[in-house]
Scaffold this motif. Structure first.
Motif, PDB file in Angstrom:
ATOM      1  N   MET B   1     -20.587  27.267 -28.009  1.00 26.51           N
ATOM      2  CA  MET B   1     -20.926  28.469 -29.293  1.00 26.51           C
ATOM      3  C   MET B   1     -21.855  29.251 -28.780  1.00 26.51           C
ATOM      4  O   MET B   1     -22.738  28.934 -28.340  1.00 26.51           O
ATOM      5  CB  MET B   1     -21.233  27.650 -30.667  1.00 26.51           C
ATOM      6  CG  MET B   1     -20.115  27.216 -31.188  1.00 26.51           C
ATOM      7  SD  MET B   1     -18.837  28.204 -31.691  1.00 26.51           S
ATOM      8  CE  MET B   1     -17.684  27.065 -32.202  1.00 26.51           C
ATOM      9  N   LYS B   2     -21.762  30.280 -28.875  1.00 23.74           N
ATOM     10  CA  LYS B   2     -22.785  31.443 -28.699  1.00 23.74           C
ATOM     11  C   LYS B   2     -23.356  31.961 -30.031  1.00 23.74           C
ATOM     12  O   LYS B   2     -22.709  31.980 -31.162  1.00 23.74           O
ATOM     13  CB  LYS B   2     -22.189  32.902 -28.072  1.00 23.74           C
ATOM     14  CG  LYS B   2     -21.720  32.748 -26.595  1.00 23.74           C
ATOM     15  CD  LYS B   2     -21.495  33.894 -25.922  1.00 23.74           C
ATOM     16  CE  LYS B   2     -21.291  33.628 -24.439  1.00 23.74           C
ATOM     17  NZ  LYS B   2     -22.546  32.776 -23.866  1.00 23.74           N
ATOM     18  N   LEU B   3     -24.594  32.696 -29.923  1.00 23.28           N
ATOM     19  CA  LEU B   3     -25.267  33.089 -31.130  1.00 23.28           C
ATOM     20  C   LEU B   3     -24.227  34.176 -31.890  1.00 23.28           C
ATOM     21  O   LEU B   3     -24.330  34.075 -33.293  1.00 23.28           O
ATOM     22  CB  LEU B   3     -26.548  33.689 -30.969  1.00 23.28           C
ATOM     23  CG  LEU B   3     -27.865  32.640 -31.068  1.00 23.28           C
ATOM     24  CD1 LEU B   3     -29.072  33.579 -30.771  1.00 23.28           C
ATOM     25  CD2 LEU B   3     -27.984  32.385 -32.555  1.00 23.28           C
ATOM     26  N   SER B   4     -23.844  35.077 -31.190  1.00 21.82           N
ATOM     27  CA  SER B   4     -22.901  35.942 -31.922  1.00 21.82           C
ATOM     28  C   SER B   4     -22.080  35.381 -32.578  1.00 21.82           C
ATOM     29  O   SER B   4     -21.380  35.964 -33.589  1.00 21.82           O
ATOM     30  CB  SER B   4     -22.477  36.963 -30.730  1.00 21.82           C
ATOM     31  OG  SER B   4     -21.493  36.253 -29.659  1.00 21.82           O
ATOM     32  N   ASP B   5     -21.280  34.147 -32.291  1.00 24.73           N
ATOM     33  CA  ASP B   5     -20.334  33.618 -33.132  1.00 24.73           C
ATOM     34  C   ASP B   5     -20.810  33.365 -34.534  1.00 24.73           C
ATOM     35  O   ASP B   5     -19.906  33.331 -35.438  1.00 24.73           O
ATOM     36  CB  ASP B   5     -19.932  32.264 -32.518  1.00 24.73           C
ATOM     37  CG  ASP B   5     -19.490  32.377 -31.111  1.00 24.73           C
ATOM     38  OD1 ASP B   5     -18.546  33.458 -30.791  1.00 24.73           O
ATOM     39  OD2 ASP B   5     -19.572  31.606 -30.377  1.00 24.73           O
ATOM     40  N   ARG B  19     -33.348  36.674 -32.091  1.00 23.68           N
ATOM     41  CA  ARG B  19     -33.422  37.028 -30.877  1.00 23.68           C
ATOM     42  C   ARG B  19     -34.844  37.618 -30.611  1.00 23.68           C
ATOM     43  O   ARG B  19     -35.512  37.458 -29.635  1.00 23.68           O
ATOM     44  CB  ARG B  19     -32.332  38.201 -30.454  1.00 23.68           C
ATOM     45  CG  ARG B  19     -30.936  37.859 -30.398  1.00 23.68           C
ATOM     46  CD  ARG B  19     -30.113  38.697 -29.905  1.00 23.68           C
ATOM     47  NE  ARG B  19     -28.896  38.393 -30.306  1.00 23.68           N
ATOM     48  CZ  ARG B  19     -27.964  37.673 -29.488  1.00 23.68           C
ATOM     49  NH1 ARG B  19     -28.342  36.986 -28.574  1.00 23.68           N
ATOM     50  NH2 ARG B  19     -26.692  37.369 -29.834  1.00 23.68           N
ATOM     51  N   PRO B  51     -28.067  25.018 -26.096  1.00 19.59           N
ATOM     52  CA  PRO B  51     -27.479  26.316 -25.484  1.00 19.59           C
ATOM     53  C   PRO B  51     -28.162  27.480 -26.468  1.00 19.59           C
ATOM     54  O   PRO B  51     -28.238  28.521 -25.810  1.00 19.59           O
ATOM     55  CB  PRO B  51     -26.024  25.970 -25.855  1.00 19.59           C
ATOM     56  CG  PRO B  51     -25.786  24.615 -26.118  1.00 19.59           C
ATOM     57  CD  PRO B  51     -27.056  23.961 -26.748  1.00 19.59           C
ATOM     58  N   LEU B  52     -28.263  27.274 -27.742  1.00 17.56           N
ATOM     59  CA  LEU B  52     -28.752  28.300 -28.648  1.00 17.56           C
ATOM     60  C   LEU B  52     -30.437  28.935 -28.112  1.00 17.56           C
ATOM     61  O   LEU B  52     -30.701  29.889 -27.931  1.00 17.56           O
ATOM     62  CB  LEU B  52     -28.694  28.167 -29.827  1.00 17.56           C
ATOM     63  CG  LEU B  52     -27.310  27.964 -30.600  1.00 17.56           C
ATOM     64  CD1 LEU B  52     -27.509  27.875 -32.053  1.00 17.56           C
ATOM     65  CD2 LEU B  52     -26.520  29.159 -30.363  1.00 17.56           C
ATOM     66  N   ASN B  54     -31.536  28.449 -25.062  1.00 19.01           N
ATOM     67  CA  ASN B  54     -31.544  29.036 -23.913  1.00 19.01           C
ATOM     68  C   ASN B  54     -31.029  30.365 -24.013  1.00 19.01           C
ATOM     69  O   ASN B  54     -31.664  31.218 -23.248  1.00 19.01           O
ATOM     70  CB  ASN B  54     -30.296  28.429 -22.809  1.00 19.01           C
ATOM     71  CG  ASN B  54     -30.856  26.811 -22.493  1.00 19.01           C
ATOM     72  OD1 ASN B  54     -32.094  26.650 -22.095  1.00 19.01           O
ATOM     73  ND2 ASN B  54     -30.197  25.909 -22.141  1.00 19.01           N
ATOM     74  N   GLU B  55     -30.091  30.531 -25.009  1.00 15.43           N
ATOM     75  CA  GLU B  55     -29.572  31.971 -25.165  1.00 15.43           C
ATOM     76  C   GLU B  55     -30.777  32.979 -25.652  1.00 15.43           C
ATOM     77  O   GLU B  55     -30.704  34.199 -25.328  1.00 15.43           O
ATOM     78  CB  GLU B  55     -28.422  32.072 -26.285  1.00 15.43           C
ATOM     79  CG  GLU B  55     -27.620  33.103 -26.094  1.00 15.43           C
ATOM     80  CD  GLU B  55     -26.417  33.206 -27.123  1.00 15.43           C
ATOM     81  OE1 GLU B  55     -25.959  32.365 -27.413  1.00 15.43           O
ATOM     82  OE2 GLU B  55     -26.197  34.534 -27.527  1.00 15.43           O
TER      83      GLU B  55
END
Lengths: 225, 406
Positions: B1-5, B19, B51-52, B54-55
């Protein structure tokens, strides 16, 4: 639409985020609560009188503070609970003054109870203790910078409720400014004294944060139409 | 999953704030250390959180300590004793724990700006603090330590107080410590299989699969078969409701092959449910997240009639699905349910049945309660809030003041 004055200085919307820090201090009765209110830091008083504004904003503007809720619901002291709930937070321009008022309210109640032979105060169960917590605030600017009332109201529609919260509650009480940031800028930079007064007159503690956003937007839009 | 999701769930501005916070920590290396890479809540959250992190600009690492079966038997004992169980640790057990910890100290790479140690198993790694003077050390306790056994807590406390900060999940777990203690609640991931939106067809398919009728009200408790979740009490609640309202009961939960007690509880539940076709006792295998999601969504009222609880993420999941929930006022449940605002709290079988009847007979009230519950979870208990708190925690390590301009 009325011709809008360009503000002398731009307004930058700031925002703030909170982290909760546990103190480890607990109270099980009224005297323990009073001791904590007297001795712990102002950030603890701030936390327990403002937490509900953020965490319950979609549900209801009530209950107004943790002390009132705990005293009424756990200790069963409904009269004192109501007195603490009705402490008019908007009247105070510092945490110190608010703390004094809370202390005075509880001490008056204890004195009254003791003088009338009802000085046996209830002790809460272990699971219902009052836990003193403090708020750590992180303040930073957003990308919304505005130069007149129209830009202001358009940005107000977009910023998070955290930003509104910061300018209306935190800047006034915790940073000890005499007036909320919105009223100050609208008066001193846009020359809108009446509108500024109208905003300053609102009791923000009686709105949910989304309700407050709508109210402020409506007042400004009425003015600039 | 990405933050934008997550934008569609919590809004663009909330993601933007994350961010901005990440930028203030760009390049910081955060090393999480725990005792298992798979299974359990800690591993689950690290899998989603790293993962978040890192993002948003940090560099998240994850190290796992090593230990034999005996070591983990001792740490399991720690766990139970921290929950208040009356047991004692022998000198031999202590020695084994310290010996394994020393081996990990020798063999692990602990270089990082922030070392985030989870739970008691790796706690002794703090002994390496002097080797990494610039690093900040955090101990994250995921366990209910509201009434810990004194022997184990006093032993651990000496290590805890060498950390720069500690983190607990509930105010009632706070201790008197020489170091700072932060309150960070657990969370659910709204985009995971257990919580994501499901189509009506999918929900119907799951109901059909389990032989649950549609069109007849469903009361559900989705929870492990464990005495502390009181599934037998739930059947008693259902029977009191059934006198007045024709309804069904779904009792669904995982069974653990390594927990002999769960089979015993399941057998008792089956016995108590015998002869009533409207009671569906479902022993669901692990990795059935979609099925659990569908059963929660199909329910008209969700119960969590626990006798004791940690945080009760099952309640979080049900509230997120806008379900009216009736739950016991124990553990982390009152943090999530404010009585009559975001759900209903009860303390007895009769009281629980009373509220269930009210909800089934007043669907408009039930709906309003469910909607408030969902809004409350959205504001306070989703993964994005958890990520925000971790970022703020990392920032707080570099400041001592209560109002921080960043």
């Amino acid at each position: 639409m009325k011709k809008l004055k360009k503000a002398k200085q731009a307004f930058t919307f700031y925002t703030r985020l909170h982290l909760q820090e546990l103190t480890g201090y607990k109270a099980r009765d009224l005297k323990g609560l009073l001791k904590g209110i007297k001795e712990l830091s102002g950030s603890v008083i701030y936390h327990h009188t403002h937490r509900f504004l953020q965490q319950h904003q979609f549900l209801s503007p009530e209950p107004p503070n943790d002390f009132a809720y705990w005293v009424a619901e756990v200790l069963g002291e409904h009269k004192l609970g109501e007195e603490l709930a009705s402490v008019d937070v908007i009247q105070f321009s510092s945490i110190r003054a608010l703390r004094e008022k809370l202390i005075q309210t509880i001490e008056n109640h204890i004195r009254y109870m003791e003088n009338t032979g009802r000085g046996q105060f209830r002790v809460s169960g272990m699971e219902e203790q009052f836990h003193f917590i403090k708020t750590i605030s992180f303040v930073f600017p957003t990308s919304y910078v505005v130069h007149n009332l129209l830009e202001f109201v358009e940005s107000l529609k977009k910023v998070t409720i955290n930003s509104i919260y910061f300018h209306v509650f935190e800047a006034k009480l915790r940073l000890e400014k005499s007036i909320n940031d919105f009223s100050y800028w609208i008066d001193t930079n846009c020359g809108e004294n009446e509108l500024s007064k109208e905003l300053a007159r609102l009791d923000p503690y009686t709105y949910t944060l989304e309700g407050l956003r709508t109210k402020i937007i409506n007042l400004i839009e009425k003015r600039i139409k | 999953m990405k933050l934008s999701d997550y934008e569609a769930v919590v809004g663009k501005n909330i993601i933007e704030e994350l961010r901005v916070l990440g930028k203030r920590l760009t390049g910081k290396v955060v090393r999480n250390v725990n005792s298992t890479a798979v299974g359990g809540g800690v591993a689950e959250i690290l899998n989603r959180m790293n993962p978040l992190l890192n993002e948003v600009g940090l560099r998240a690492h994850w190290s796992v300590i090593k230990g034999g079966e005996e070591f983990f038997s001792v740490t399991k004992k720690f766990h139970n004793m921290l929950h208040g169980k009356d047991e004692a640790l022998s000198d031999k057990e202590m020695e084994l724990f310290l010996q394994t910890s020393e081996e990990n100290l020798k063999n692990m790479d602990l270089s990082a700006d922030i070392i985030f140690v989870h739970d008691p198993q790796p706690i002794v790694l703090i002994k390496n603090k002097s080797r990494f003077k610039k690093s900040k050390w955090i101990w994250r306790c995921h366990i209910d330590v509201s009434q810990p056994n004194a022997q184990v807590w006093n032993f651990l406390k000496d290590y805890v107080e060498q950390y720069d900060a500690s983190v607990f999940s509930s105010p009632s777990f706070a201790q008197i410590l020489k170091i700072r203690q932060f309150l960070i609640s657990p969370s659910i991931d709204p985009l995971s299989d257990k919580n994501k939106e499901l189509s009506k067809e999918k929900i119907e398919e799951v109901l059909k699969h389990f032989g649950i009728a549609q069109g007849k009200p469903i009361i559900a408790q989705i929870s492990r078969f464990d005495y502390l979740k009181d599934p037998v009490g739930v059947i008693d609640v259902y029977r009191l409701v059934k006198k007045y309202i024709d309804c069904q009961l779904v009792l669904a939960g995982g069974t653990a092959t390594d927990d002999p007690e769960s089979s015993k509880v399941l057998a008792e539940v089956m016995e108590r449910a015998k002869g009533d076709n409207d009671i569906h006792v479902l022993a669901i295998p692990a990795a059935s997240d979609i099925e659990i999601n569908a059963l929660q969504r199909a329910a008209d009222v969700v119960l969590q009639k626990s006798i004791r609880e940690g945080f009760a993420l099952t309640v979080t999941e049900a509230l997120w699905k806008a379900k009216p929930v009736v739950a016991s006022a124990v553990g982390g449940i009152p943090l999530q349910i404010k009585h009559k605002y975001s759900g209903l709290l009860s303390r007895t079988i009769e009281g629980t049945a009373y509220w269930v009847k009210q909800l089934l007979n007043s669907p408009a009230y039930a709906k309003r309660l469910g909607q408030s519950g969902r809004a409350y979870i959205k504001q306070n208990f989703l993964l994005t809030r958890h990520l925000r708190d971790y970022l703020l925690l990392f920032l707080a390590l570099y400041h001592t003041e209560d109002i921080i301009n960043i």
